[in-house]
Each structure stands twice: as C-alpha cells, then as structure tokens.
Design an enzyme around this catalytic site. Structure first.
Site, PDB file in Angstrom:
ATOM      1  N   LEU A  75       1.772  10.742   5.652  1.00  0.00           N
ATOM      2  CA  LEU A  75       0.614  10.631   4.769  1.00  0.00           C
ATOM      3  C   LEU A  75       0.976  10.667   3.283  1.00  0.00           C
ATOM      4  CD1 LEU A  75      -1.845  12.894   6.776  1.00  0.00           C
ATOM      5  CD2 LEU A  75      -1.543  10.423   6.897  1.00  0.00           C
ATOM      6  N   HIS A  77       2.210   9.149  -0.352  1.00  0.00           N
ATOM      7  CA  HIS A  77       2.108   7.879  -1.062  1.00  0.00           C
ATOM      8  C   HIS A  77       3.490   7.403  -1.515  1.00  0.00           C
ATOM      9  CE1 HIS A  77      -1.896   9.703  -1.483  1.00  0.00           C
ATOM     10  NE2 HIS A  77      -2.365   8.483  -1.627  1.00  0.00           N
ATOM     11  N   GLU A 114       8.533  15.057  -2.428  1.00  0.00           N
ATOM     12  CA  GLU A 114       9.778  14.373  -2.765  1.00  0.00           C
ATOM     13  C   GLU A 114      10.882  15.381  -3.075  1.00  0.00           C
ATOM     14  OE1 GLU A 114       6.776  11.477  -2.566  1.00  0.00           O
ATOM     15  OE2 GLU A 114       6.762  13.401  -3.602  1.00  0.00           O
ATOM     16  N   ASP A 128      25.783  18.323   8.427  1.00  0.00           N
ATOM     17  CA  ASP A 128      26.392  17.243   9.213  1.00  0.00           C
ATOM     18  C   ASP A 128      27.883  17.114   8.919  1.00  0.00           C
ATOM     19  OD1 ASP A 128      26.404  14.834  10.890  1.00  0.00           O
ATOM     20  OD2 ASP A 128      26.697  13.776   9.000  1.00  0.00           O
TER      21      ASP A 128
END
Length: 252
Positions: A75, A77, A114, A128
């Site tokens: 959801l 933008h 973000e 990782d």
C-alpha cells in the site's frame, strides 16, 4: 493513536489518496542492528570476508531497497526520493553492526517506510553475507528514530516514549467499520473503572455499556491490540496502555 488510514470503513485495505495534501519537505530516519560474534565483527572490520566488503555491499543494498519500497510494501506510494543515506557502524559493545538510514523528499506523503526498508534490507544483506561463518546472528531494534514534515509534524522516538509514559489510564480506540457501528472513535478509562485488569475484563465491561456495543463487540473474529501489538483477552493491562479494537482486515 491515530486512525488506521489504510483501512476504509468496512475494514478493507486501501491505498490512501494523498492528492489533496500539500507538498512539503519530509524526512525520516530509521535504525536496525545485527548482533554477531566478536570474531565475525572483526572479520568485517578488517576486510577479511571472502565475499568482499560487507559494509559497502549492505549500504548499496539499503539504498536500492529504499527506492523500491512501493514494490515490496503493497500500500506504499511510489516516491521520488531526493536523498537516501545508509550508514553502517561497527560496535564492539553489541558486538555487531548498527545501521542508520535517512530518506528525504519534497512530496505529499512521508518516507518512514522507505527509511525502515533501507535499514532492514541493509541488515538482511549483512546477515546474508556472514551467515556461512556465523549462524547465530540476530537482526533487531528496527524502528523509526525521527520524522519531519507533513500534517502530523515533527517527532522523535524519544519524545514519543516520553509522551506515552505521561499518559494516565487506558486510551481505547475503535477502528474501521467498528467505530461506525459503535458511534465512537475513542475513549479513556481508568483501570479501576472496571473489574479486573486484563483485556478480556475490559471487553466485558465495554459490552455491558449498551446492547449495541454488546452485539458488535461479541464477534468471535474481533481483533484486539495493546500498544500496537496484537493481543489476546488474557493480556494484562497497565496504566498508559493504548488498546485498539477493530474488525478483521480483508483485501480490497
């Protein structure tokens, strides 16, 4: 607690319409950490990892992730970010890596997601690259440190913590379709206003107020949260807690 803007009155998920919002300068900073063994941290700092520069790779991964947040979080933008900065700091006290991500733009919606995405993906990249030599690493402490701009104004994590500690009693919020059915958005109660100290006791008290409330709060699918964490009726409540009731979230 503000309203859940990503839910409509029927409890359906939606993308918020921001077309009427003013364009303002907005920033957000988020953090995360990766705790690891001391020898793993030393290997990263000394540049001895066989896969290459862990910190540089994680920094680039965080920046790339911030720019693709709308593809990862349904959801969100798509945003034209004007700045993404990711810092990774070795900390021998953890031991591990502390990560700080900052995002900025001039736009109509905030950049908290973000910044969180940048910090989270940077942490995942560290994990990782190092999992082959340290399987006990822990990613944690991921949260928004501060935010500026927009309708809700400026705030920091520390100031929100202080505000929460000053609250007295219980802050109760009703969301989505439920608030329409009950005819109220929120209310405040003291713990001694009802018998008991659990979430279930509070729910029993609320259902006893009106027949309409009893009907709508008796659904077996009713969702409950305490301090923005999903909770069960057995959870104990304390002064200053934020309690939320809302119907099941559906797609749409």
């Amino acid at each position: 607690m503000n309203q859940l803007t990503h839910l409509n009155a029927q409890g359906e998920a939606r993308m918020v319409d921001v077309s009427d919002k003013k364009i303002t300068q907005r920033t957000a900073a988020a953090c995360a950490s990766v705790t690891m063994q001391a020898n793993t941290l030393n290997m990263i700092v000394e540049g001895g990892h066989p896969k290459g520069d862990v910190l540089a790779t994680a920094r680039i991964a965080g920046i790339m992730a911030a720019k693709r947040t709308s593809e990862l979080i349904p959801l969100c933008h798509p945003l034209m970010l004007s700045k993404v900065e990711v810092e990774l700091q070795p900390d021998a006290q953890l031991p591990g890596i502390r990560i700080h991500a900052t995002c900025k733009l001039a736009g109509q919606t905030g950049v908290e997601m973000e910044a969180l995405t940048a910090a989270s993906v940077a942490a995942l990249t560290v994990y990782d690259m190092c999992k082959a030599v340290d399987k006990r690493m822990v990613i944690g402490n991921t949260y928004v440190e501060e935010k500026t701009g927009g309708k809700s104004g400026d705030w920091t994590y520390a100031s929100l913590q202080s505000d929460t500690q000053q609250l007295a009693g219980l802050q109760i919020n009703f969301f989505a379709e439920l608030r329409e059915q009950l005819g109220v958005d929120n209310l405040s109660l003291e713990l001694d206003d009802f018998s008991g100290s659990t979430l279930g006791d509070l729910l029993t008290h609320l259902k006893s107020q009106k027949q309409q409330w009893h009907n709508h709060l008796s659904s077996p699918n009713l969702l409950m949260a305490v301090n923005q964490q999903m909770a069960k009726p057995s959870q104990t409540l304390k002064e200053g807690d934020e309690v939320a009731f809302f119907p099941p979230v559906t797609g749409g």
